[in-house]
Design a protein around this motif. Structure first.
Motif, PDB file in Angstrom:
ATOM      1  N   GLU A   1      66.967  13.379  -1.389  1.00  0.00           N
ATOM      2  CA  GLU A   1      65.662  12.917  -1.836  1.00  0.00           C
ATOM      3  C   GLU A   1      64.598  13.219  -0.790  1.00  0.00           C
ATOM      4  O   GLU A   1      64.852  13.165   0.413  1.00  0.00           O
ATOM      5  CB  GLU A   1      65.699  11.411  -2.098  1.00  0.00           C
ATOM      6  CG  GLU A   1      66.688  10.978  -3.171  1.00  0.00           C
ATOM      7  CD  GLU A   1      68.023  10.602  -2.598  1.00  0.00           C
ATOM      8  OE1 GLU A   1      68.337  11.055  -1.483  1.00  0.00           O
ATOM      9  OE2 GLU A   1      68.760   9.856  -3.259  1.00  0.00           O
ATOM     10  N   ASP A   2      63.387  13.549  -1.246  1.00  0.00           N
ATOM     11  CA  ASP A   2      62.299  13.778  -0.311  1.00  0.00           C
ATOM     12  C   ASP A   2      61.426  12.536  -0.188  1.00  0.00           C
ATOM     13  O   ASP A   2      60.323  12.596   0.332  1.00  0.00           O
ATOM     14  CB  ASP A   2      61.451  14.975  -0.741  1.00  0.00           C
ATOM     15  CG  ASP A   2      60.822  14.785  -2.118  1.00  0.00           C
ATOM     16  OD1 ASP A   2      61.088  13.738  -2.755  1.00  0.00           O
ATOM     17  OD2 ASP A   2      60.067  15.668  -2.551  1.00  0.00           O
ATOM     18  N   TYR A   3      61.936  11.409  -0.680  1.00  0.00           N
ATOM     19  CA  TYR A   3      61.205  10.158  -0.545  1.00  0.00           C
ATOM     20  C   TYR A   3      62.028   9.159   0.261  1.00  0.00           C
ATOM     21  O   TYR A   3      63.262   9.226   0.301  1.00  0.00           O
ATOM     22  CB  TYR A   3      60.873   9.572  -1.925  1.00  0.00           C
ATOM     23  CG  TYR A   3      62.077   9.272  -2.794  1.00  0.00           C
ATOM     24  CD1 TYR A   3      62.784   8.071  -2.653  1.00  0.00           C
ATOM     25  CD2 TYR A   3      62.503  10.175  -3.762  1.00  0.00           C
ATOM     26  CE1 TYR A   3      63.884   7.790  -3.444  1.00  0.00           C
ATOM     27  CE2 TYR A   3      63.608   9.901  -4.553  1.00  0.00           C
ATOM     28  CZ  TYR A   3      64.292   8.712  -4.398  1.00  0.00           C
ATOM     29  OH  TYR A   3      65.390   8.440  -5.172  1.00  0.00           O
ATOM     30  N   ALA A   4      61.317   8.247   0.916  1.00  0.00           N
ATOM     31  CA  ALA A   4      61.987   7.195   1.687  1.00  0.00           C
ATOM     32  C   ALA A   4      62.376   6.034   0.792  1.00  0.00           C
ATOM     33  O   ALA A   4      63.385   5.368   1.041  1.00  0.00           O
ATOM     34  CB  ALA A   4      61.069   6.709   2.810  1.00  0.00           C
ATOM     35  N   ALA A   5      61.572   5.791  -0.240  1.00  0.00           N
ATOM     36  CA  ALA A   5      61.841   4.664  -1.134  1.00  0.00           C
ATOM     37  C   ALA A   5      61.044   4.853  -2.416  1.00  0.00           C
ATOM     38  O   ALA A   5      60.092   5.645  -2.474  1.00  0.00           O
ATOM     39  CB  ALA A   5      61.467   3.343  -0.469  1.00  0.00           C
ATOM     40  N   LEU A   6      61.471   4.132  -3.439  1.00  0.00           N
ATOM     41  CA  LEU A   6      60.739   4.076  -4.697  1.00  0.00           C
ATOM     42  C   LEU A   6      60.166   2.672  -4.841  1.00  0.00           C
ATOM     43  O   LEU A   6      60.902   1.684  -4.812  1.00  0.00           O
ATOM     44  CB  LEU A   6      61.663   4.379  -5.876  1.00  0.00           C
ATOM     45  CG  LEU A   6      62.273   5.783  -5.938  1.00  0.00           C
ATOM     46  CD1 LEU A   6      63.247   5.870  -7.107  1.00  0.00           C
ATOM     47  CD2 LEU A   6      61.167   6.837  -6.073  1.00  0.00           C
ATOM     48  N   VAL A   7      58.853   2.595  -4.999  1.00  0.00           N
ATOM     49  CA  VAL A   7      58.160   1.326  -5.188  1.00  0.00           C
ATOM     50  C   VAL A   7      57.616   1.306  -6.606  1.00  0.00           C
ATOM     51  O   VAL A   7      56.705   2.051  -6.945  1.00  0.00           O
ATOM     52  CB  VAL A   7      57.017   1.146  -4.167  1.00  0.00           C
ATOM     53  CG1 VAL A   7      56.253  -0.139  -4.440  1.00  0.00           C
ATOM     54  CG2 VAL A   7      57.577   1.143  -2.753  1.00  0.00           C
ATOM     55  N   ARG A   8      58.236   0.474  -7.447  1.00  0.00           N
ATOM     56  CA  ARG A   8      57.871   0.432  -8.870  1.00  0.00           C
ATOM     57  C   ARG A   8      57.932   1.817  -9.486  1.00  0.00           C
ATOM     58  O   ARG A   8      57.082   2.198 -10.302  1.00  0.00           O
ATOM     59  CB  ARG A   8      56.477  -0.183  -9.040  1.00  0.00           C
ATOM     60  CG  ARG A   8      56.360  -1.607  -8.535  1.00  0.00           C
ATOM     61  CD  ARG A   8      54.974  -2.164  -8.754  1.00  0.00           C
ATOM     62  NE  ARG A   8      54.808  -3.469  -8.138  1.00  0.00           N
ATOM     63  CZ  ARG A   8      53.660  -4.145  -8.109  1.00  0.00           C
ATOM     64  NH1 ARG A   8      52.585  -3.636  -8.677  1.00  0.00           N
ATOM     65  NH2 ARG A   8      53.592  -5.323  -7.516  1.00  0.00           N
ATOM     66  N   GLY A   9      58.925   2.574  -9.079  1.00  0.00           N
ATOM     67  CA  GLY A   9      59.121   3.912  -9.620  1.00  0.00           C
ATOM     68  C   GLY A   9      58.304   4.993  -8.930  1.00  0.00           C
ATOM     69  O   GLY A   9      58.514   6.175  -9.191  1.00  0.00           O
TER      70      GLY A   9
END
Length: 214
Positions: free
Chosen positions: A3-11
């Protein structure tokens, strides 16, 4: 694919670059810059925990931005909380390093905390009770010089009158209540956050190198 994201916040994806930029700007330097094979494992573990810590600071900022928008509070001007600010040691002790860092670096987190403080109502009976139970905090300078025992019913002239300290006590209690409200809000707000591998909370017990103090 990683994943290129650290986290998903509300999608919504929070890019890893946010965490990397924050960490490169605000992480302590010096220790671990020159790593030998002997301490490479310890350095790697420290780096993982710093990355997880930084992720929590960035997530707190992102959640606070959404909370401010929902409350109709003015949005912060900056895109990320990147300014390097001094974090008081007392705040770290009282709040924990994650929340203390978030409040130091995130205008949105500070704005939300201020809004929560304005919402707190401290009953007069609570303010008076605090005064009566903490006489040691309200001794006059003269009484302190004489060594008056605050726990043995000091005479009225030896303590500041309630009317003179009442507003300060109420403000202190509102501030403490706002911090508790901020903790409660953050616990609820990040309950549904989904973290990418390597960006989990540093205190997550499901991780083999979790830390309770963070």
């Amino acid at each position: 694919m990683t994943e290129d994201y650290a986290a998903l916040v509300r999608g919504e994806a929070i890019p890893k670059q946010y965490v990397q930029t924050f960490l490169s700007t605000n992480a302590p330097r010096g220790a671990g810059d020159c790593v030998t094979s002997h301490d490479a494992a310890a350095h790697a573990r420290r780096h993982r925990q710093q990355r997880r810590w930084a992720t929590q600071v960035v997530i707190t900022d992102q959640l606070a931005r959404r909370a401010c928008a929902e409350r109709g509070l003015p949005p912060p001007d900056d895109v990320l909380p990147m300014r390097l600010l001094t974090i008081p040691e007392t705040d770290v002790a009282d709040l924990g390093s994650i929340i203390a860092a978030a409040l130091a670096h995130s205008p949105a987190a500070r704005a939300l905390l201020a809004a929560l403080e304005r919402e707190q109502h401290i009953p007069e009976t609570v303010v008076r009770d605090y005064y009566d139970r903490n006489q040691d905090r309200f001794l006059t300078p003269e009484a302190l010089r004489r060594g008056v025992d605050p726990y043995n019913a000091p005479d009225p002239p030896d303590t500041h009158p309630y009317e003179h300290v009442r507003d300060g006590i109420a403000q202190q209690l509102r501030h403490a209540a706002a911090r508790r409200a901020f903790f409660d809000w953050l616990d609820r707000a990040r309950a549904d956050v989904v973290y990418a591998e390597g960006h989990e909370h540093p205190g997550d017990p499901s991780q083999p190198d979790h830390e309770h103090r963070h």
